[in-house]
Design an enzyme around this catalytic site. Structure first.
Site, PDB file in Angstrom:
ATOM      1  N   ASP A 310     -14.568  -9.437  10.568  1.00  0.00           N
ATOM      2  CA  ASP A 310     -13.646  -8.804   9.654  1.00  0.00           C
ATOM      3  C   ASP A 310     -13.730  -9.631   8.363  1.00  0.00           C
ATOM      4  O   ASP A 310     -13.983 -10.821   8.429  1.00  0.00           O
ATOM      5  CB  ASP A 310     -12.250  -8.892  10.271  1.00  0.00           C
TER       6      ASP A 310
HETATM    7  N1  LIG Z   1      -0.184  -2.716   0.031  1.00  0.00           N
HETATM    8  C1  LIG Z   1      -1.297  -2.471  -0.668  1.00  0.00           C
HETATM    9  N2  LIG Z   1      -1.287  -2.620  -1.995  1.00  0.00           N
HETATM   10  C2  LIG Z   1      -2.389  -2.390  -2.715  1.00  0.00           C
HETATM   11  N3  LIG Z   1      -3.543  -1.981  -2.190  1.00  0.00           N
HETATM   12  C3  LIG Z   1      -3.623  -1.801  -0.888  1.00  0.00           C
HETATM   13  C4  LIG Z   1      -2.513  -2.051  -0.043  1.00  0.00           C
HETATM   14  N4  LIG Z   1      -2.885  -1.792   1.223  1.00  0.00           N
HETATM   15  C5  LIG Z   1      -4.165  -1.422   1.182  1.00  0.00           C
HETATM   16  N5  LIG Z   1      -4.624  -1.415  -0.078  1.00  0.00           N
HETATM   17  C6  LIG Z   1      -5.967  -1.032  -0.529  1.00  0.00           C
HETATM   18  O1  LIG Z   1      -6.697  -0.546   0.585  1.00  0.00           O
HETATM   19  C7  LIG Z   1      -7.829  -1.378   0.864  1.00  0.00           C
HETATM   20  C8  LIG Z   1      -8.044  -1.485   2.339  1.00  0.00           C
HETATM   21  O2  LIG Z   1      -6.971  -2.202   2.952  1.00  0.00           O
HETATM   22  P1  LIG Z   1      -7.117  -2.839   4.399  1.00  0.00           P
HETATM   23  O3  LIG Z   1      -5.826  -3.483   4.699  1.00  0.00           O
HETATM   24  O4  LIG Z   1      -7.602  -1.804   5.338  1.00  0.00           O
HETATM   25  O5  LIG Z   1      -8.278  -3.885   4.286  1.00  0.00           O
HETATM   26  P2  LIG Z   1      -8.439  -5.253   3.470  1.00  0.00           P
HETATM   27  O6  LIG Z   1      -7.236  -6.077   3.632  1.00  0.00           O
HETATM   28  O7  LIG Z   1      -8.865  -4.990   2.073  1.00  0.00           O
HETATM   29  O8  LIG Z   1      -9.718  -5.921   4.109  1.00  0.00           O
HETATM   30  P3  LIG Z   1     -10.202  -6.162   5.606  1.00  0.00           P
HETATM   31  O9  LIG Z   1     -10.476  -4.852   6.176  1.00  0.00           O
HETATM   32  O10 LIG Z   1     -11.442  -6.963   5.406  1.00  0.00           O
HETATM   33  O11 LIG Z   1      -9.143  -6.927   6.316  1.00  0.00           O
HETATM   34  C9  LIG Z   1      -7.538  -2.685   0.185  1.00  0.00           C
HETATM   35  O12 LIG Z   1      -8.713  -3.364  -0.177  1.00  0.00           O
HETATM   36  C10 LIG Z   1      -6.743  -2.226  -1.038  1.00  0.00           C
HETATM   37  O13 LIG Z   1      -7.627  -1.803  -2.036  1.00  0.00           O
HETATM   38 ZN   LIG Z   2      -8.318  -7.677   8.233  1.00  0.00          ZN
END
Ligand SMILES: Nc1ncnc2c1ncn2[C@@H]1O[C@H](COP(=O)(O)OP(=O)(O)OP(=O)(O)O)[C@@H](O)[C@H]1O
Ligand SMILES: [Zn+2]
Length: 612
Positions: A310
């Site tokens: 991840d």
């Molecule tokens: N609370 C939020 N505020 C702003 N953007 C968000 C939020 N939640 C999700 N996103 C957007 O959605 C994308 C995907 O979120 P997700 O939590 O699935 O993965 P991540 O944290 O970016 O990465 P990984 O999958 O590697 O853990 C983020 O990169 C962001 O662009």
């Molecule tokens: Zn994650």
């Protein structure tokens, strides 16, 4: 010496008495001091424990063990009137059994010695007085005093004082951590300098330390596949062996030959070959802050060819910060863009939301409460504020809501978070998270150890994903994933017949960790959820621990194979040959038979010490 202490502990008193009795009786019978009935009585006394184990094995575990072979051999020796040979064989086998059980016990004890223990008492600070109390009598919220050189007896939060704490018993990291008011501290760790007043949150069996001990102890019962395999092979082999030995007797009528054969055809060390290694390897890993929840996972990790990572919080540190805000719609100022983003994200627990809120607070921006709030997993959030509709999230989220996003705004190192107000793009917030130190070396190490496929999964955008994976040497990455996409990808990889290890932070990616053949959670100290979801838990946020876990697993698996092939296979094949050639008689066979037992023991227990 601890070693000697275990081997001569009271627990094994009867075994020693049996060995000595049979030994002395054999000698006296040989010198014609005692008569045959006395020798037979001594043999019956010695045989009693073997027969008992043999019967228990058959009835309870439906398993035929060495004990049955030896019991039969001894009975045959009596029927065939080879009394002395039977008695000596019995004595030597009793010695072998004793070595086996004492060494298992020794290995189990060494786990506890390695990990250490937690004190039973604590200094309680109450009504201005200090008194020593038993841990059992502490209540949540009690203040416990710990001074330099002492072990912390409970899990808790520092409320006063400061000091450096060696957390090696839990994390394997011996560089002391500075603790001050507000820091978490854990039972079993040691204050090297300073003194702390600790408000207790958990004591006794609830502590992280206790959880580790329980997991390690339970780990032994999680059989490795190879162990099941050896059990199975043994169960097929045994009837064949009996027919073979029966045939030898039928044609030769040679009682001594049959006794010697039974000694070398018994599956004695098979039962010892894997469990000892498992215990030793798990103890070794635990000392390095790597918690392996079962022998099964050691073998799986050793064999794995694909490892899935991840991104956020695993390959990157997971505490992102805002670098830049760019205003797209000139109706708003930079402050307003940040303010609206903070409003939208204030109810979110996502790390990116935390970055935005922290930045807004740093800029002294006041942000209100949204009247409505929704999380769109893997995309972003939507909120309603003073009749304005706010959408905050990634590019896909914008496109899905028909919000025009111009192309040139991507930036490699940063994750771009888009803010739309009333369906019009207002601004972009650039947030970056740094790659963990040692990521590149860890990936290179895994490739060197034979992991052919390394895949990075992320919900983040394509550009950032590519940037991160390029920097650490991963060629296969998948971006813009929803949590369920991650599970699906793990399944797809598995359906090609591959064994998958998945590494994550154990919080957001728990389902994918469970779906993978082995789930590895990072930096789990104190995080219950991660400790539950994963099969291997790394107590520290250190990527090199993944290489270490793999190295220890590979070494353990190799040791198991060595034990089975060299310790058991070779000695027995040579033994049987020499017996059939009449080079070895029953007594020599029994003596030589002590060798593989000892070899297996030494070979397994060395995993605790050697450089891996
Ligand atoms: N609370 C939020 N505020 C702003 N953007 C968000 C939020 N939640 C999700 N996103 C957007 O959605 C994308 C995907 O979120 P997700 O939590 O699935 O993965 P991540 O944290 O970016 O990465 P990984 O999958 O590697 O853990 C983020 O990169 C962001 O662009
Ligand atoms: Zn994650």
């Amino acid at each position: 010496m601890k070693f000697v202490k275990t081997f001569f502990s009271r627990q094994f008193l009867w075994e020693i008495v049996r060995i000595v009795t049979v030994g002395i009786a054999s000698l006296l019978y040989h010198l014609e001091v005692i008569s045959l009935p006395i020798l037979l009585a001594a043999m019956a006394f010695g045989l009693y424990s073997l027969v008992k184990i043999a019967i228990l094995d058959i009835v309870k575990d439906r398993k035929i063990g060495t004990e049955l072979f030896i019991s039969i051999a001894v009975v045959i020796s009596v029927i065939g009137q080879e009394y002395l040979a039977g008695a000596v064989v019995l004595m030597i086998i009793l010695i072998a059994e004793y070595i086996a059980s004492a060494s298992g016990e020794r290995a189990r004890q060494s786990i506890k010695e390695l990990i250490g223990s937690v004190p039973n008492t604590a200094i309680l600070k109450k009504d201005g007085k200090e008194q020593t109390v038993n841990i059992k009598d502490l209540k949540v919220g009690d203040i416990v005093l710990v001074r330099a050189g002492e072990k912390i007896p409970v899990d808790g939060i520092v409320i006063e004082g400061s000091g450096s704490v060696n957390q090696a018993p839990i994390t394997g990291e011996s560089v002391p951590q500075e603790k001050e008011a507000g820091s978490d501290v854990f039972a079993g760790t040691i204050i090297e300098l300073g003194a702390l007043d600790i408000q207790m949150t958990k004591a006794g069996t609830d502590t992280v330390f206790s959880r580790i001990i329980t997991l390690v102890e339970e780990a032994e019962s999680q059989q490795a596949p190879i162990e099941k395999l050896t059990d199975k092979v043994a169960s097929y082999l045994i009837p064949v062996v009996f027919i073979f030995v029966g045939a030898v007797y039928f044609f030769t009528r040679d009682v001594k030959l049959v006794i010697a054969l039974l000694i070398f055809t018994s599956p004695a060390e098979l039962g010892l070959a894997t469990p000892l290694v498992t215990i030793a390897a798990i103890a070794r890993a635990a000392r390095e802050g790597i918690l392996v929840k079962g022998g099964r996972f050691l073998e799986e990790l050793a064999k794995v060819t694909t490892i899935v990572f991840d991104k956020t919080g695993t390959l990157t540190i997971g505490s992102p910060s805002v670098n830049l805000i760019s205003v797209i719609n000139d109706d708003y100022t930079e402050e307003e863009v940040l303010q609206m983003a903070a409003v939208a994200d204030r109810r979110s627990s996502h790390p990116l939301a935390k970055a935005i809120l922290d930045f807004a607070k740093e800029k002294n921006i006041v942000f209100g409460e949204p009247s409505q709030f929704d999380v769109i997993k893997g995309r972003g959030v939507s909120a309603l504020f003073e009749s304005k509709k706010l959408l905050l999230g990634n590019k896909v989220f914008m496109l899905e809501n028909d919000i025009a996003v111009s192309e040139k705004i991507s930036n490699e190192t940063n994750t771009a978070i888009f803010l739309a107000i009333d369906n019009i793009l207002a601004g972009i917030i650039y947030i970056s998270d740094s790659i963990r130190p040692g990521a590149k070396e860890m990936i290179a190490g895994l490739r060197k150890s034979g992991v052919t496929n390394i895949v990075m999964l992320t919900g983040d955008n394509e550009v950032t994903a590519k940037h991160v994976s390029d920097q650490i040497g991963i060629t296969d990455y998948r971006a813009n994933l929803l949590p369920e996409d991650k599970i699906r990808i793990v399944r797809e990889l598995q359906s090609n017949g591959e064994r998958i290890a998945m590494v994550g932070d154990g919080i957001n990616d728990a389902p994918a960790l469970v779906q993978a053949n082995i789930g590895i959670a990072m930096g789990a100290i104190g995080t219950e959820a991660a400790m539950e979801a994963a099969d291997i838990v790394l107590m520290q946020d250190k990527l090199e621990k993944i290489d270490r876990a793999r190295a220890i697993s590979k070494r353990a698996y190799r040791t198991i194979k060595e034990n089975i092939i060299a310790g058991v296979g070779v000695v027995h094949v040579i033994g049987i040959t020499l017996v059939l050639l009449k080079i070895l008689g029953p007594v020599e066979a029994a003596i030589i038979h002590l060798l593989p037992d000892t070899l297996v023991f030494i070979n397994s227990i060395k995993l605790l010490k050697i450089k891996i």
